[in-house]
Design a protein around this motif. Structure first.
Motif, PDB file in Angstrom:
ATOM      1  N   UNK A  82       1.232  12.969   2.076  1.00  0.00           N
ATOM      2  CA  UNK A  82       0.179  12.890   3.095  1.00  0.00           C
ATOM      3  C   UNK A  82      -1.241  12.887   2.522  1.00  0.00           C
ATOM      4  N   UNK A  83      -1.392  13.077   1.213  1.00  0.00           N
ATOM      5  CA  UNK A  83      -2.730  13.100   0.626  1.00  0.00           C
ATOM      6  C   UNK A  83      -2.644  12.951  -0.895  1.00  0.00           C
ATOM      7  N   UNK A  84      -3.800  12.770  -1.532  1.00  0.00           N
ATOM      8  CA  UNK A  84      -3.848  12.557  -2.979  1.00  0.00           C
ATOM      9  C   UNK A  84      -3.341  13.759  -3.765  1.00  0.00           C
ATOM     10  N   UNK A  85      -3.599  14.965  -3.278  1.00  0.00           N
ATOM     11  CA  UNK A  85      -3.131  16.160  -4.003  1.00  0.00           C
ATOM     12  C   UNK A  85      -1.611  16.241  -4.022  1.00  0.00           C
ATOM     13  N   UNK A  86      -0.972  15.910  -2.902  1.00  0.00           N
ATOM     14  CA  UNK A  86       0.493  15.893  -2.868  1.00  0.00           C
ATOM     15  C   UNK A  86       1.016  14.790  -3.773  1.00  0.00           C
ATOM     16  N   UNK A  87       0.361  13.629  -3.747  1.00  0.00           N
ATOM     17  CA  UNK A  87       0.749  12.531  -4.630  1.00  0.00           C
ATOM     18  C   UNK A  87       0.675  12.970  -6.092  1.00  0.00           C
ATOM     19  N   UNK A  88      -0.393  13.650  -6.467  1.00  0.00           N
ATOM     20  CA  UNK A  88      -0.540  14.121  -7.853  1.00  0.00           C
ATOM     21  C   UNK A  88       0.520  15.157  -8.205  1.00  0.00           C
ATOM     22  N   UNK A  89       0.828  16.058  -7.279  1.00  0.00           N
ATOM     23  CA  UNK A  89       1.858  17.071  -7.515  1.00  0.00           C
ATOM     24  C   UNK A  89       3.197  16.395  -7.808  1.00  0.00           C
ATOM     25  N   UNK A  90       3.567  15.453  -6.950  1.00  0.00           N
ATOM     26  CA  UNK A  90       4.840  14.752  -7.131  1.00  0.00           C
ATOM     27  C   UNK A  90       4.826  13.944  -8.423  1.00  0.00           C
ATOM     28  N   UNK A  91       3.712  13.283  -8.689  1.00  0.00           N
ATOM     29  CA  UNK A  91       3.577  12.506  -9.922  1.00  0.00           C
ATOM     30  C   UNK A  91       3.810  13.394 -11.146  1.00  0.00           C
ATOM     31  N   UNK A  92       3.340  14.629 -11.102  1.00  0.00           N
ATOM     32  CA  UNK A  92       3.470  15.547 -12.239  1.00  0.00           C
ATOM     33  C   UNK A  92       4.887  16.052 -12.466  1.00  0.00           C
ATOM     34  N   UNK A  93       5.750  16.035 -11.456  1.00  0.00           N
ATOM     35  CA  UNK A  93       7.128  16.511 -11.674  1.00  0.00           C
ATOM     36  C   UNK A  93       8.092  15.356 -11.978  1.00  0.00           C
ATOM     37  N   UNK A  94       7.608  14.127 -11.875  1.00  0.00           N
ATOM     38  CA  UNK A  94       8.458  12.968 -12.130  1.00  0.00           C
ATOM     39  C   UNK A  94       8.720  12.791 -13.617  1.00  0.00           C
TER      40      UNK A  94
END
Length: 161
Positions: A82-94
């Motif tokens: 829903x936002x850039x911070x969530x996108x970054x969080x998910x990107x970091x665990x990939x």
């Protein structure tokens, strides 16, 4: 009833607002805790305080519909962003490209819960987030990729007596 007894006298409940919990509260002094430290995720899942959700990257490659079913079998869904911070969080665990839950339904992009996309991060039917850039791209058909599941965390209940 959905709890697991722990040796340290903390019981894990998925819902503090049900009759089973009320019984344990009245008869045994259990207490429901409500701050983020009192939530936990299943093994392998990572808690995100901002979304109050647990996320896990699955490296096994599956087509979109199989990924949706696998997340459902874990009591979750493909990830919604829903936002850039969530996108970054998910990107970091990939650990590689990963499918997320955005899907074109009747010509409109929606998340697994049916809500529309309010945040988008497209790189250029079904989507994946790119490990290198964190940007999204649309994929079609039976292409297989890793995927990100999200689910609600469990709540911890302290035994106070």
């Amino acid at each position: 009833m959905n709890y697991v007894a722990n040796p340290d006298k903390i019981d894990i409940w998925s819902d503090c607002n049900n009759q089973d919990f009320e019984f344990w509260y009245r008869n045994y002094g259990y207490e429901c805790l409500h701050d983020s430290a009192d939530f936990f995720c299943k093994d392998g899942y990572v808690y995100n305080e901002m979304t109050a959700q647990c996320y896990k990257y699955f490296k096994e490659e599956k087509p979109f519909n199989d990924s949706k079913r696998r997340c459902g079998s874990e009591s979750g869904s493909l990830a919604s962003i829903s936002n850039a911070k969530t996108n970054n969080f998910i990107h970091n665990i990939m650990q590689g490209p990963a499918m997320i839950g955005a899907e074109a339904v009747n010509g409109h992009w929606t998340w697994p819960d049916g809500s529309p996309l309010t945040y988008e991060n497209w790189e250029k039917t079904k989507t994946e987030i790119q490990k290198g850039t964190g940007r999204w791209k649309s994929i079609r058909g039976q292409k297989s990729e890793g995927y990100i599941c999200q689910m609600d965390p469990e709540q911890r209940i302290l035994v106070t007596g």
